[in-house]
Scaffold this motif. Sequence first.
Motif, mmCIF file in Angstrom:
data_model
loop_
_atom_site.group_PDB
_atom_site.id
_atom_site.type_symbol
_atom_site.label_atom_id
_atom_site.label_comp_id
_atom_site.label_asym_id
_atom_site.label_seq_id
_atom_site.Cartn_x
_atom_site.Cartn_y
_atom_site.Cartn_z
ATOM 1 N N PRO A 152 0.820 -1.214 0.000
ATOM 2 C CA PRO A 152 0.000 0.000 0.000
ATOM 3 C C PRO A 152 0.856 1.267 0.000
ATOM 4 O O PRO A 152 1.868 1.344 0.694
ATOM 5 N N ILE A 153 0.439 2.246 -0.787
ATOM 6 C CA ILE A 153 1.082 3.556 -0.841
ATOM 7 C C ILE A 153 0.047 4.581 -0.369
ATOM 8 O O ILE A 153 -0.859 4.948 -1.116
ATOM 9 N N GLU A 154 0.177 5.024 0.852
ATOM 10 C CA GLU A 154 -0.806 5.929 1.434
ATOM 11 C C GLU A 154 -0.523 7.358 0.987
ATOM 12 O O GLU A 154 0.608 7.839 1.083
ATOM 13 N N SER A 182 -2.485 -7.660 5.220
ATOM 14 C CA SER A 182 -1.338 -8.007 6.066
ATOM 15 C C SER A 182 -1.249 -7.116 7.298
ATOM 16 O O SER A 182 -0.857 -7.555 8.378
ATOM 17 N N GLN A 183 -1.610 -5.830 7.151
ATOM 18 C CA GLN A 183 -1.586 -4.900 8.272
ATOM 19 C C GLN A 183 -2.931 -4.771 8.970
ATOM 20 O O GLN A 183 -3.013 -4.220 10.065
ATOM 21 N N GLY A 184 -4.001 -5.243 8.304
ATOM 22 C CA GLY A 184 -5.333 -5.178 8.889
ATOM 23 C C GLY A 184 -5.865 -3.768 9.038
ATOM 24 O O GLY A 184 -6.588 -3.469 9.989
ATOM 25 N N THR A 185 -5.521 -2.875 8.085
ATOM 26 C CA THR A 185 -5.930 -1.475 8.177
ATOM 27 C C THR A 185 -6.474 -1.007 6.825
ATOM 28 O O THR A 185 -6.103 -1.525 5.768
#
Length: 335
Positions: A152-154, A182-185
């Motif tokens: 992910p690129i936030e 993977s991060q659960g977000t």
Amino acid sequence: EDTLSLHDALPIYKKLYILLIISILVVTKLLIYIQHMHNLPTIFAKYLEICKHFSNDLVNEAGNITRRGVVPKFSDLQVIALSLTAETLSIDSENNLFNRLTGYKACFPNMISRRQFNDRRKFTGELCETIRKRIADCIDGGEEYFCIDSKPIEVCRIARGKRCKMGKMNYSKAPSFGYCASQGTYYYGYKLHALCGLNGVIHSYDLTKACVHDINYLQDVKMEYHDCSIFGDRGYIGKEVQLDLFETANIKLECPYRLNQKEWKPLFIPFAKARKRIETVFSQLSDQFMLIRNYAKETKGLFARIIGKISAFTILQYINKKNNNPIGRVKHALI
């Protein structure tokens, strides 16, 4: 008794004095190492030489892309080399970069302004990517085993996603809301899909909306690669996708089974170890090249920054190979 105790303590003072001298010598050596590692003009010259070597038929004699208008004194290859130098030194702020360049005016007599550098870095993004692909093929062009994953690129915090102005003029390239398993977000931004070899060299990558599923990137992979094996995580599970890749391009997609699958089998241990290579690559890009930190205000600027970070990572791997060093040790490539 006092005389004897003082006489016995003299050798201890001598040892402490010798240790103090050694410690000073070690510190002096470390200072020399840090100065050598962050010598900006030296790194720039080295990168410019490599870019010229891999761009013979892409630019003219002055190092510029052929186009109408005034010929710039600071060539396009120099813009690319300066961008890669900044990313290597973890300088992802253009303001910080040009503040440092004020101390090297003699080394850069034809330096352009910050606004011109920003515009021309976007203009030379395609040229930089072409050079990067040639360098990657030079490192391990005959690779038959690859690892695939996404990161992910936030762009901004999820609470500010609806107010973000990036990509509002072009919805097809605008960021979106997505979920990282993977991060659960949840996050707002883009998703970076990458395909790398077992040595850690990124051969192909793409940037999509955060809501796009990982399987969709495989449609682009089968158009560029054939007769190879790809190791992915559980996000790429799908019998129809695996069958389509094998029938159209003879690509064998290996994915671990889910625990609730009927035909569950334990994952082959070498496959699991090989797939960790791309996770290591993402960690290096996030650590040294600060991939997840974003200062871009436009979509095209973000794409140009990501191209520069991945290209700088690839060129350090190329330097390691030329020096017969482990390819993955990019932090020590310029020593």
